[in-house]
Design a protein around this motif. Structure first.
Motif, PDB file in Angstrom:
ATOM      1  N   PHE A  17       0.839  -1.203   0.000  1.00 23.25           N
ATOM      2  CA  PHE A  17       0.000   0.000   0.000  1.00 23.25           C
ATOM      3  C   PHE A  17       0.874   1.252   0.000  1.00 23.25           C
ATOM      4  O   PHE A  17       0.634   2.193  -0.738  1.00 23.25           O
ATOM      5  CB  PHE A  17      -0.923  -0.023   1.226  1.00 23.25           C
ATOM      6  CG  PHE A  17      -1.885   1.122   1.284  1.00 23.25           C
ATOM      7  CD1 PHE A  17      -2.912   1.241   0.363  1.00 23.25           C
ATOM      8  CD2 PHE A  17      -1.774   2.084   2.271  1.00 23.25           C
ATOM      9  CE1 PHE A  17      -3.808   2.295   0.407  1.00 23.25           C
ATOM     10  CE2 PHE A  17      -2.669   3.146   2.330  1.00 23.25           C
ATOM     11  CZ  PHE A  17      -3.681   3.245   1.399  1.00 23.25           C
ATOM     12  N   ARG A  18       1.921   1.220   0.816  1.00 26.90           N
ATOM     13  CA  ARG A  18       2.822   2.378   0.889  1.00 26.90           C
ATOM     14  C   ARG A  18       3.522   2.610  -0.454  1.00 26.90           C
ATOM     15  O   ARG A  18       3.660   3.749  -0.907  1.00 26.90           O
ATOM     16  CB  ARG A  18       3.851   2.165   1.986  1.00 26.90           C
ATOM     17  CG  ARG A  18       4.920   3.260   1.969  1.00 26.90           C
ATOM     18  CD  ARG A  18       5.846   3.189   3.137  1.00 26.90           C
ATOM     19  NE  ARG A  18       5.274   4.081   4.116  1.00 26.90           N
ATOM     20  CZ  ARG A  18       5.443   3.990   5.412  1.00 26.90           C
ATOM     21  NH1 ARG A  18       6.159   3.036   5.904  1.00 26.90           N
ATOM     22  NH2 ARG A  18       4.906   4.858   6.220  1.00 26.90           N
ATOM     23  N   GLU A  19       3.952   1.537  -1.121  1.00 29.47           N
ATOM     24  CA  GLU A  19       4.606   1.689  -2.436  1.00 29.47           C
ATOM     25  C   GLU A  19       3.658   2.314  -3.447  1.00 29.47           C
ATOM     26  O   GLU A  19       4.061   3.161  -4.247  1.00 29.47           O
ATOM     27  CB  GLU A  19       5.100   0.334  -2.938  1.00 29.47           C
ATOM     28  CG  GLU A  19       6.285  -0.213  -2.167  1.00 29.47           C
ATOM     29  CD  GLU A  19       6.613  -1.647  -2.519  1.00 29.47           C
ATOM     30  OE1 GLU A  19       7.795  -2.011  -2.373  1.00 29.47           O
ATOM     31  OE2 GLU A  19       5.712  -2.414  -2.928  1.00 29.47           O
ATOM     32  N   VAL A  20       2.403   1.924  -3.401  1.00 26.67           N
ATOM     33  CA  VAL A  20       1.416   2.509  -4.315  1.00 26.67           C
ATOM     34  C   VAL A  20       1.225   3.988  -3.996  1.00 26.67           C
ATOM     35  O   VAL A  20       1.206   4.834  -4.893  1.00 26.67           O
ATOM     36  CB  VAL A  20       0.073   1.749  -4.245  1.00 26.67           C
ATOM     37  CG1 VAL A  20      -1.014   2.478  -5.025  1.00 26.67           C
ATOM     38  CG2 VAL A  20       0.237   0.327  -4.752  1.00 26.67           C
ATOM     39  N   LEU A  21       1.093   4.312  -2.707  1.00 28.22           N
ATOM     40  CA  LEU A  21       0.945   5.722  -2.318  1.00 28.22           C
ATOM     41  C   LEU A  21       2.142   6.551  -2.770  1.00 28.22           C
ATOM     42  O   LEU A  21       1.975   7.665  -3.285  1.00 28.22           O
ATOM     43  CB  LEU A  21       0.799   5.848  -0.801  1.00 28.22           C
ATOM     44  CG  LEU A  21      -0.520   5.437  -0.197  1.00 28.22           C
ATOM     45  CD1 LEU A  21      -0.459   5.577   1.312  1.00 28.22           C
ATOM     46  CD2 LEU A  21      -1.672   6.252  -0.758  1.00 28.22           C
ATOM     47  N   GLU A  22       3.340   6.013  -2.575  1.00 22.22           N
ATOM     48  CA  GLU A  22       4.539   6.757  -2.973  1.00 22.22           C
ATOM     49  C   GLU A  22       4.588   6.980  -4.476  1.00 22.22           C
ATOM     50  O   GLU A  22       5.017   8.035  -4.942  1.00 22.22           O
ATOM     51  CB  GLU A  22       5.789   6.044  -2.462  1.00 22.22           C
ATOM     52  CG  GLU A  22       5.906   6.136  -0.949  1.00 22.22           C
ATOM     53  CD  GLU A  22       7.093   5.412  -0.367  1.00 22.22           C
ATOM     54  OE1 GLU A  22       7.762   4.637  -1.090  1.00 22.22           O
ATOM     55  OE2 GLU A  22       7.345   5.614   0.837  1.00 22.22           O
ATOM     56  N   GLU A  23       4.093   6.021  -5.220  1.00 21.26           N
ATOM     57  CA  GLU A  23       4.042   6.199  -6.678  1.00 21.26           C
ATOM     58  C   GLU A  23       3.013   7.269  -7.045  1.00 21.26           C
ATOM     59  O   GLU A  23       3.257   8.120  -7.892  1.00 21.26           O
ATOM     60  CB  GLU A  23       3.693   4.874  -7.353  1.00 21.26           C
ATOM     61  CG  GLU A  23       3.762   4.944  -8.869  1.00 21.26           C
ATOM     62  CD  GLU A  23       3.566   3.597  -9.522  1.00 21.26           C
ATOM     63  OE1 GLU A  23       2.924   3.578 -10.598  1.00 21.26           O
ATOM     64  OE2 GLU A  23       4.037   2.579  -8.979  1.00 21.26           O
ATOM     65  N   TYR A  25       1.752   9.727  -4.989  1.00 18.54           N
ATOM     66  CA  TYR A  25       2.140  11.034  -4.443  1.00 18.54           C
ATOM     67  C   TYR A  25       3.433  11.561  -5.039  1.00 18.54           C
ATOM     68  O   TYR A  25       3.694  12.757  -5.006  1.00 18.54           O
ATOM     69  CB  TYR A  25       2.289  10.958  -2.927  1.00 18.54           C
ATOM     70  CG  TYR A  25       0.997  10.751  -2.165  1.00 18.54           C
ATOM     71  CD1 TYR A  25      -0.255  10.899  -2.748  1.00 18.54           C
ATOM     72  CD2 TYR A  25       1.028  10.392  -0.835  1.00 18.54           C
ATOM     73  CE1 TYR A  25      -1.421  10.703  -2.039  1.00 18.54           C
ATOM     74  CE2 TYR A  25      -0.145  10.190  -0.107  1.00 18.54           C
ATOM     75  CZ  TYR A  25      -1.359  10.356  -0.723  1.00 18.54           C
ATOM     76  OH  TYR A  25      -2.507  10.156  -0.006  1.00 18.54           O
ATOM     77  N   GLY A  26       4.271  10.664  -5.535  1.00 20.22           N
ATOM     78  CA  GLY A  26       5.536  11.081  -6.136  1.00 20.22           C
ATOM     79  C   GLY A  26       6.624  11.407  -5.127  1.00 20.22           C
ATOM     80  O   GLY A  26       7.590  12.083  -5.459  1.00 20.22           O
ATOM     81  N   ALA A  34       0.468   7.473   5.375  1.00 20.65           N
ATOM     82  CA  ALA A  34      -0.064   6.167   4.997  1.00 20.65           C
ATOM     83  C   ALA A  34      -1.288   5.822   5.842  1.00 20.65           C
ATOM     84  O   ALA A  34      -2.292   5.335   5.317  1.00 20.65           O
ATOM     85  CB  ALA A  34       1.012   5.088   5.146  1.00 20.65           C
ATOM     86  N   ALA A  35      -1.216   6.095   7.139  1.00 17.50           N
ATOM     87  CA  ALA A  35      -2.352   5.825   8.031  1.00 17.50           C
ATOM     88  C   ALA A  35      -3.550   6.684   7.640  1.00 17.50           C
ATOM     89  O   ALA A  35      -4.684   6.193   7.601  1.00 17.50           O
ATOM     90  CB  ALA A  35      -1.952   6.082   9.472  1.00 17.50           C
TER      91      ALA A  35
END
Length: 65
Positions: A17-23, A25-26, A34-35
């Protein structure tokens, strides 16, 4: 048993989930970001569930008229 192993391997290949968010959000995502994102997503799906149940209830009422 082999099917379960394949399913587990398939999930291991998925991004976190965090990897997807980082992708999306950039930039690197903090624990708090993340929370917050997970909470917002959870609330969104709860809202969709409520809306779906309400729509089904209204449809049932309309079918009985």
């Amino acid at each position: 048993m082999k099917q379960n192993t394949n399913h587990a391997q398939e999930w291991q290949n998925k991004p976190s989930f965090r990897e997807v968010l980082e992708e999306v959000y950039g930039h690197p995502v903090s624990d708090q970001e993340a929370a917050d994102a997970l909470f917002t997503l959870t609330e969104f799906f709860k809202l969709l569930d409520v809306m779906d149940r309400e729509q089904n209830s209204l449809k049932q009422e309309a079918d009985h008229v």
